[in-house]
Design a protein around this motif. Structure first.
Motif, short mmCIF file in Angstrom:
data_model
loop_
_atom_site.label_atom_id
_atom_site.label_comp_id
_atom_site.label_asym_id
_atom_site.label_seq_id
_atom_site.Cartn_x
_atom_site.Cartn_y
_atom_site.Cartn_z
N ARG A 17 0.85 -1.21 0.00
CA ARG A 17 0.00 0.00 0.00
C ARG A 17 0.88 1.25 0.00
N GLU A 18 1.93 1.22 0.78
CA GLU A 18 2.84 2.37 0.81
C GLU A 18 3.46 2.61 -0.56
N MET A 19 3.79 1.56 -1.26
CA MET A 19 4.32 1.69 -2.62
C MET A 19 3.26 2.27 -3.55
N PHE A 20 2.04 1.78 -3.43
CA PHE A 20 0.92 2.27 -4.24
C PHE A 20 0.71 3.77 -4.05
N LEU A 21 0.66 4.23 -2.81
CA LEU A 21 0.43 5.64 -2.53
C LEU A 21 1.62 6.50 -2.97
N ARG A 22 2.80 6.00 -2.76
CA ARG A 22 4.00 6.76 -3.13
C ARG A 22 4.12 6.91 -4.64
N GLU A 23 3.81 5.87 -5.38
CA GLU A 23 3.91 5.93 -6.84
C GLU A 23 2.85 6.83 -7.46
N ASN A 24 1.65 6.82 -6.90
CA ASN A 24 0.55 7.56 -7.51
C ASN A 24 0.54 9.04 -7.14
N GLU A 25 1.02 9.40 -5.96
CA GLU A 25 1.10 10.80 -5.53
C GLU A 25 -0.22 11.53 -5.77
N MET A 26 -1.28 11.05 -5.18
CA MET A 26 -2.60 11.66 -5.34
C MET A 26 -3.39 11.47 -4.05
N GLN A 27 -4.41 12.31 -3.88
CA GLN A 27 -5.33 12.07 -2.78
C GLN A 27 -6.14 10.82 -3.10
N PHE A 28 -6.17 9.89 -2.14
CA PHE A 28 -6.87 8.64 -2.36
C PHE A 28 -8.12 8.64 -1.49
N VAL A 29 -9.27 8.80 -2.13
CA VAL A 29 -10.52 9.00 -1.42
C VAL A 29 -10.86 7.85 -0.48
N CYS A 30 -10.57 6.62 -0.90
CA CYS A 30 -10.96 5.45 -0.11
C CYS A 30 -9.95 5.06 0.95
N ASN A 31 -8.98 5.90 1.22
CA ASN A 31 -7.99 5.57 2.24
C ASN A 31 -8.64 5.26 3.58
N LEU A 73 0.00 -3.65 -8.51
CA LEU A 73 0.96 -4.70 -8.84
C LEU A 73 2.37 -4.12 -8.87
N ILE A 74 3.31 -4.91 -8.40
CA ILE A 74 4.72 -4.55 -8.54
C ILE A 74 5.03 -4.45 -10.03
N ALA A 75 5.90 -3.53 -10.40
CA ALA A 75 6.11 -3.18 -11.81
C ALA A 75 6.37 -4.40 -12.69
N GLU A 76 7.15 -5.36 -12.23
CA GLU A 76 7.52 -6.50 -13.08
C GLU A 76 6.35 -7.43 -13.39
N TYR A 77 5.22 -7.24 -12.69
CA TYR A 77 4.05 -8.10 -12.92
C TYR A 77 2.91 -7.37 -13.63
N ARG A 78 3.12 -6.13 -13.99
CA ARG A 78 2.01 -5.37 -14.58
C ARG A 78 1.63 -5.84 -15.98
N ASN A 79 2.52 -6.56 -16.64
CA ASN A 79 2.14 -7.14 -17.93
C ASN A 79 1.13 -8.27 -17.77
N LEU A 80 0.94 -8.71 -16.53
CA LEU A 80 -0.04 -9.75 -16.23
C LEU A 80 -1.27 -9.17 -15.52
N ALA A 81 -1.46 -7.87 -15.62
CA ALA A 81 -2.52 -7.19 -14.86
C ALA A 81 -3.89 -7.78 -15.15
N ARG A 82 -4.17 -8.08 -16.41
CA ARG A 82 -5.49 -8.61 -16.77
C ARG A 82 -5.72 -9.99 -16.15
N GLU A 83 -4.74 -10.87 -16.27
CA GLU A 83 -4.87 -12.23 -15.76
C GLU A 83 -5.00 -12.25 -14.23
N ILE A 84 -4.20 -11.43 -13.57
CA ILE A 84 -4.25 -11.38 -12.11
C ILE A 84 -5.57 -10.78 -11.64
N PHE A 85 -6.03 -9.74 -12.32
CA PHE A 85 -7.29 -9.11 -11.92
C PHE A 85 -8.46 -10.08 -12.08
N ALA A 86 -8.44 -10.86 -13.15
CA ALA A 86 -9.52 -11.83 -13.37
C ALA A 86 -9.59 -12.81 -12.20
N GLU A 87 -8.43 -13.25 -11.73
CA GLU A 87 -8.40 -14.17 -10.59
C GLU A 87 -8.85 -13.46 -9.31
#
Length: 245
Positions: A17-31, A73-87
């Motif tokens: 989560r800390e990586m997610f917030l740090r990378e996006n640098e935005m207000q996250f409404v659902c925090n 997703l960690i950067a090295e797995y983002r090419n699998l975003a669709r498959e992981i999200f489906a699961e």
């Protein structure tokens, strides 16, 4: 390749989560969903290695867990975003997705997997410093002797000894963002008091080392105009979609 998704405690994915917030640098409404215990978290793995996480909550009832609102997703797995999200959607049994349009990963999943997509709210970020003033008007903290009149906001705008507006800062966004909220009493609207109190609340946010942010309903044109007049600009939308079976 084996993709697995399992429910875990918040502590198990906190560093993600800390990586997610740090990378996006935005207000996250659902925090606040995590802060108040309204969410479940799911760990995503690929061939046994940690790939990322997702979070779900109840879109209408807090006790439900029918809506995906976070996916990272960690950067090295983002090419699998669709498959992981489906699961992830299958394992969690969710039926809806809520995403901020400035969260590009989840927004892309929203458009891949959902129908009936619509915007519910507009997100705003600070853009300009304004210098509004009004004679016989003061911005101050609400006192115990002030009439409530159904308004429990922490700060008020007083004009000619009458409270004409109220507002405050909600600190349930991710740090350092603060959510500016305000309302102007009937009879005093469209007189500049809305933009004035928003301006003062922005100053207050910076004074406590927070970054002011705001949101409003997609159909609330008056609030949109007030926020923009006070120096905010649109930076995203709160989107919602129905997961296709």
């Amino acid at each position: 390749m084996e993709v697995a998704v399992s429910k875990v405690g918040l502590a198990d994915i906190l560093y993600l989560r800390e990586m997610f917030l740090r990378e996006n640098e935005m207000q996250f409404v659902c925090n606040k969903c995590h802060d108040y215990g309204w969410a479940d978290t799911w760990l995503c793995t690929v061939d046994g290695a940690i790939a990322g996480y997702g979070s779900v909550w109840g879109t209408d009832r807090r006790q439900d867990r029918d809506t995906i609102f976070e996916y990272y997703l960690i950067a090295e797995y983002r090419n699998l975003a669709r498959e992981i999200f489906a699961e992830f959607k299958n394992a969690s049994g969710t039926t809806l997705v809520e995403a901020q349009s400035n969260d590009l990963l989840l927004t892309s999943m929203l458009y891949m997997f959902c129908s009936d997509i619509h915007a519910e709210a507009i997100l705003f970020e600070d853009h300009l410093e304004t210098s509004f003033s009004s004679p016989d008007t003061a911005f101050r903290k609400r006192s115990a002797s002030d009439p409530a009149d159904g308004d429990d906001s922490e700060y008020v705008l007083v004009w000619q000894d009458k409270i004409v507006a109220g507002g405050g800062l909600m600190l349930n966004y991710n740090f350092p963002y603060a959510d500016v909220y305000m309302s102007v009493k009937e009879g005093y609207r469209q007189m500049g008091f809305g933009s004035l109190i928003v301006q003062e609340l922005k100053k207050l946010a910076y004074k406590i080392e927070r970054v002011p942010a705001a949101r409003c309903n997609i159909n609330n044109q008056l609030s949109q105009a007030t926020l923009q007049k006070a120096g905010f600009r649109m930076c995203g939308f709160r989107l919602k979609g129905l997961l296709m079976k």
